[in-house]
Scaffold this active site. Structure first.
Site, PDB file in Angstrom:
ATOM      1  N   THR A 121     -16.261  -8.860  -4.040  1.00  0.00           N
ATOM      2  CA  THR A 121     -15.530  -8.130  -5.083  1.00  0.00           C
ATOM      3  C   THR A 121     -15.246  -9.079  -6.246  1.00  0.00           C
ATOM      4  O   THR A 121     -14.493 -10.040  -6.089  1.00  0.00           O
ATOM      5  CB  THR A 121     -14.221  -7.577  -4.497  1.00  0.00           C
ATOM      6  N   ASN A 208     -10.161   0.706  -5.191  1.00  0.00           N
ATOM      7  CA  ASN A 208      -9.083   0.113  -4.402  1.00  0.00           C
ATOM      8  C   ASN A 208      -7.721   0.307  -5.073  1.00  0.00           C
ATOM      9  O   ASN A 208      -6.721   0.605  -4.409  1.00  0.00           O
ATOM     10  CB  ASN A 208      -9.346  -1.382  -4.174  1.00  0.00           C
ATOM     11  N   PHE A 249      -4.738   8.428   2.754  1.00  0.00           N
ATOM     12  CA  PHE A 249      -3.932   7.429   2.046  1.00  0.00           C
ATOM     13  C   PHE A 249      -2.620   8.002   1.525  1.00  0.00           C
ATOM     14  O   PHE A 249      -2.139   7.648   0.463  1.00  0.00           O
ATOM     15  CB  PHE A 249      -4.751   6.732   0.946  1.00  0.00           C
ATOM     16  N   LEU A 250      -2.069   8.902   2.315  1.00  0.00           N
ATOM     17  CA  LEU A 250      -0.749   9.453   1.999  1.00  0.00           C
ATOM     18  C   LEU A 250       0.212   9.183   3.151  1.00  0.00           C
ATOM     19  O   LEU A 250       1.152   9.938   3.371  1.00  0.00           O
ATOM     20  CB  LEU A 250      -0.854  10.961   1.731  1.00  0.00           C
ATOM     21  N   ARG A 251      -0.035   8.121   3.907  1.00  0.00           N
ATOM     22  CA  ARG A 251       0.887   7.786   4.995  1.00  0.00           C
ATOM     23  C   ARG A 251       1.934   6.803   4.472  1.00  0.00           C
ATOM     24  O   ARG A 251       1.598   5.696   4.045  1.00  0.00           O
ATOM     25  CB  ARG A 251       0.127   7.153   6.174  1.00  0.00           C
ATOM     26  N   ALA A 252       3.179   7.258   4.480  1.00  0.00           N
ATOM     27  CA  ALA A 252       4.249   6.378   3.998  1.00  0.00           C
ATOM     28  C   ALA A 252       4.532   5.285   5.029  1.00  0.00           C
ATOM     29  O   ALA A 252       4.272   5.453   6.219  1.00  0.00           O
ATOM     30  CB  ALA A 252       5.503   7.206   3.752  1.00  0.00           C
ATOM     31  N   GLY A 257      -1.013  -3.872   2.821  1.00  0.00           N
ATOM     32  CA  GLY A 257      -1.292  -5.307   2.878  1.00  0.00           C
ATOM     33  C   GLY A 257      -2.776  -5.512   3.066  1.00  0.00           C
ATOM     34  O   GLY A 257      -3.583  -4.662   2.675  1.00  0.00           O
ATOM     35  N   CYS A 260      -7.581  -7.089   0.897  1.00  0.00           N
ATOM     36  CA  CYS A 260      -8.181  -6.466  -0.298  1.00  0.00           C
ATOM     37  C   CYS A 260      -7.176  -5.887  -1.278  1.00  0.00           C
ATOM     38  O   CYS A 260      -7.127  -6.299  -2.431  1.00  0.00           O
ATOM     39  CB  CYS A 260      -9.147  -5.365   0.135  1.00  0.00           C
TER      40      CYS A 260
HETATM   41  C1  UDX Z   1      -9.507  -1.457   1.920  1.00  0.00           C
HETATM   42  C2  UDX Z   1     -10.326  -0.275   1.377  1.00  0.00           C
HETATM   43  O1  UDX Z   1      -9.964   0.912   2.090  1.00  0.00           O
HETATM   44  C3  UDX Z   1     -11.822  -0.552   1.512  1.00  0.00           C
HETATM   45  O2  UDX Z   1     -12.549   0.499   0.901  1.00  0.00           O
HETATM   46  C4  UDX Z   1     -12.138  -1.867   0.802  1.00  0.00           C
HETATM   47  O3  UDX Z   1     -13.498  -2.176   0.952  1.00  0.00           O
HETATM   48  C5  UDX Z   1     -11.278  -2.999   1.362  1.00  0.00           C
HETATM   49  O4  UDX Z   1      -9.895  -2.649   1.257  1.00  0.00           O
HETATM   50  P1  UDX Z   1      -8.777  -2.365   4.330  1.00  0.00           P
HETATM   51  O5  UDX Z   1      -8.102  -3.493   3.609  1.00  0.00           O
HETATM   52  O6  UDX Z   1      -9.599  -2.670   5.523  1.00  0.00           O
HETATM   53  O7  UDX Z   1      -9.754  -1.561   3.329  1.00  0.00           O
HETATM   54  O8  UDX Z   1      -7.629  -1.372   4.806  1.00  0.00           O
HETATM   55  P2  UDX Z   1      -7.156   0.136   4.523  1.00  0.00           P
HETATM   56  O9  UDX Z   1      -7.440   0.938   5.720  1.00  0.00           O
HETATM   57  O10 UDX Z   1      -7.651   0.633   3.239  1.00  0.00           O
HETATM   58  O11 UDX Z   1      -5.578  -0.110   4.436  1.00  0.00           O
HETATM   59  C6  UDX Z   1      -5.022  -1.016   3.486  1.00  0.00           C
HETATM   60  C7  UDX Z   1      -3.522  -1.087   3.648  1.00  0.00           C
HETATM   61  O12 UDX Z   1      -2.905   0.118   3.247  1.00  0.00           O
HETATM   62  C8  UDX Z   1      -3.036  -1.340   5.079  1.00  0.00           C
HETATM   63  O13 UDX Z   1      -1.946  -2.231   5.061  1.00  0.00           O
HETATM   64  C9  UDX Z   1      -2.602   0.042   5.553  1.00  0.00           C
HETATM   65  O14 UDX Z   1      -1.630  -0.021   6.568  1.00  0.00           O
HETATM   66  C10 UDX Z   1      -2.043   0.611   4.263  1.00  0.00           C
HETATM   67  N1  UDX Z   1      -2.055   2.081   4.221  1.00  0.00           N
HETATM   68  C11 UDX Z   1      -3.242   2.766   4.253  1.00  0.00           C
HETATM   69  C12 UDX Z   1      -0.861   2.767   4.101  1.00  0.00           C
HETATM   70  O15 UDX Z   1       0.229   2.172   4.065  1.00  0.00           O
HETATM   71  N2  UDX Z   1      -0.895   4.143   4.018  1.00  0.00           N
HETATM   72  C13 UDX Z   1      -2.057   4.843   4.044  1.00  0.00           C
HETATM   73  O16 UDX Z   1      -1.998   6.077   3.957  1.00  0.00           O
HETATM   74  C14 UDX Z   1      -3.265   4.141   4.166  1.00  0.00           C
END
Ligand code: UDX
Length: 456
Positions: A121, A208, A249-252, A257, A260
């Site tokens: 990236t 992202n 991606f709507l989980r509070a 972290g 990425c």
């Molecule tokens: C992310 C992107 O999803 C991926 O496309 C990119 O290539 C790399 O970064 P990743 O870091 O593996 O992937 O994790 P991801 O599943 O996206 O979650 C990232 C963070 O967000 C985690 O800490 C997770 O717990 C948090 N999260 C995710 C939430 O708090 N709520 C959600 O609804 C989704």
């Protein structure tokens, strides 16, 4: 096709494995010889479900090999993928030293036409720097092209993600390079976005950053829910059924972290300021994310006080999310550090991240347990900090018997509020008006005062 993948981290190792599984001849390269030896022996340096089997099988079928000799890998390939790390530097920007060092070496070893593809990236404009660096280091005039082919893999499901990607993005200013890369991916049958280099670079950051924005948004709505007697899971469900919004991606929780989101959001913000633009929304996304762990800890301090010495607290989850051993920028680790700093003794457990956590947290006031139930034994409260599925199905009556106090702080909304409360627990979650929050509100208005004054 003959491919070389430079860097055997998440992106490179999964990429090399899957490319070979598609029938290509792949050489994976890394400067870390110990890591290469491990991989050759079938021992994966990362926890990634399904990966070891694919690597071992393709090594056996002689489509996949690994070396520390970059020149050997490059000589073999028609396409060279750069998959090295771009960590955040002190200024919030992406540290490109590894990418640029690899580009220089590629230039020095190039003897015939190849497409050099950046999967790491990298900020807008980096591939043009990669092109220049290769050109400057050529030993003799050789034709080559550069392309950007960002990955969208999630840790813990990257094997699946690469096989069933929503889309493939290929950016290059060369039609020849675009054609070669299209050949590699067409069989997937999913859309391929062909574009210029700079747009491809930006698609990755924008994706992202948008997902991170969704998380910070829902976390802000959660704060309103907690105060306004609404339920964040219901609100998120109701929103997510709108196909324009979508349920993901709507989980509070206690914030995002990982390796990425935090660095990519910061790097995109840095790109905006470099372009003399203040991306205000992103500033808010970062600020909200930073605040989420304190919103969670606010309920802890209001309930237990700020001095936790003499308290024994049980912690389930240390990884930055479930299904990974990765603790980079893990909010769970940060929360553990704060609780320890307030004087608590901690008992911790994570299904995969124990080894990594021990290296970072040490053993001062922390004991590492073999399972969730050992964590609970005589603990004054139980914390759930990572969304491992198994934490959502803990045996609640056993939990109640083991804990010294029936008190749970759930930073990932893993448990069913009604069930937990009916069993007599005092329960705190995120964005839910639980009995714990009611208790604080009733107590002596400290809760409202603290919230109004932002004094927590
Ligand atoms: C992310 C992107 O999803 C991926 O496309 C990119 O290539 C790399 O970064 P990743 O870091 O593996 O992937 O994790 P991801 O599943 O996206 O979650 C990232 C963070 O967000 C985690 O800490 C997770 O717990 C948090 N999260 C995710 C939430 O708090 N709520 C959600 O609804 C989704």
């Amino acid at each position: 096709m003959k491919l070389c993948v430079i860097g055997t981290g998440y992106v490179g190792l999964v990429g090399a494995a899957i490319f070979s599984d598609w029938g290509n001849e792949v050489i994976g390269v890394d400067i870390d010889s110990a890591k290469i030896e491990k991989i050759k022996a079938g021992e994966m340096p990362i926890y990634e479900p399904g990966l070891a089997e694919i690597v071992v099988r393709n090594i056996g079928e002689k489509r996949l090999s690994f070396t520390t000799d970059m020149a050997e890998g490059i000589a073999h390939a028609e396409i060279v993928f750069i998959c090295v790390g771009t960590p955040q530097d002190d200024t919030g920007a992406a540290d490109l030293s590894a990418v640029l060092a690899v580009a220089k070496q590629i230039g020095e070893s190039l003897t015939d036409y190849k497409v050099i593809v950046t999967k790491s990236t990298v900020p807008v404009g980096t591939n043009e720097r990669v092109y220049e660096l290769i050109r400057q280091n050529l030993k003799s005039p050789v034709e080559f092209d550069v392309a950007s082919n960002p990955e969208f893999l999630r840790e813990g499901s990257s094997v699946e993600d690469m096989r069933t990607t929503d889309r493939t993005v290929i950016g290059s200013n060369s039609p020849k390079a675009l054609g070669i890369l299209k050949n590699l991916y067409t069989h997937l049958g999913t859309p391929i976005v062909e574009c210029d280099l700079r747009s491809a670079e930006l698609i990755k950051y924008a994706s992202n950053a948008f997902l991170a924005t969704k998380i910070s948004f829902i976390n802000e709505i959660a704060q309103i829910c907690e105060r306004a007697h609404a339920d964040i899971s219901t609100v998120a469900k109701g929103m997510g059924l709108d196909s324009r919004i979508g349920p993901k991606f709507l989980r509070a929780g206690i914030g995002y972290g990982g390796s990425c989101f935090p660095k990519d959001v910061a790097a995109l913000y840095r790109t905006s300021t470099d372009q003399a633009y203040d991306f205000k929304l992103l500033r808010g996304v970062m600020e909200v994310n930073e605040r989420m762990k304190y919103n969670f800890l606010k309920n802890v301090t209001l309930h237990l006080g700020k001095n936790l010495s003499g308290k024994s607290l049980g912690v389930l989850g240390l990884a930055f999310k479930g299904d990974t051993d990765d603790i980079r920028d893990s909010v769970a680790i940060e929360v553990v550090k704060v609780l320890r700093g307030m004087g608590a003794k901690l008992k911790v457990y994570d299904p995969q991240a124990m080894y990594n956590s021990k290296r970072v947290l040490g053993e001062d006031n922390i004991s590492y347990c073999l399972d969730s139930y050992e964590v609970m034994e005589k603990s004054d409260a139980l914390f759930i900090l990572t969304d491992w599925k198994e934490f959502g199905t803990i045996d609640l009556s056993r939990t109640k018997n083991l804990l010294a106090n029936p008190l749970i702080f759930d930073g990932r909304n893993m448990l069913n509020v009604e069930k937990v409360q009916n069993m007599g627990f005092v329960y705190f979650a995120v964005g839910k008006r639980t009995n714990g929050v009611e208790l604080l509100a009733e107590k002596d208005k400290v809760y409202q005062k603290a919230v109004l004054n932002n004094d927590h």
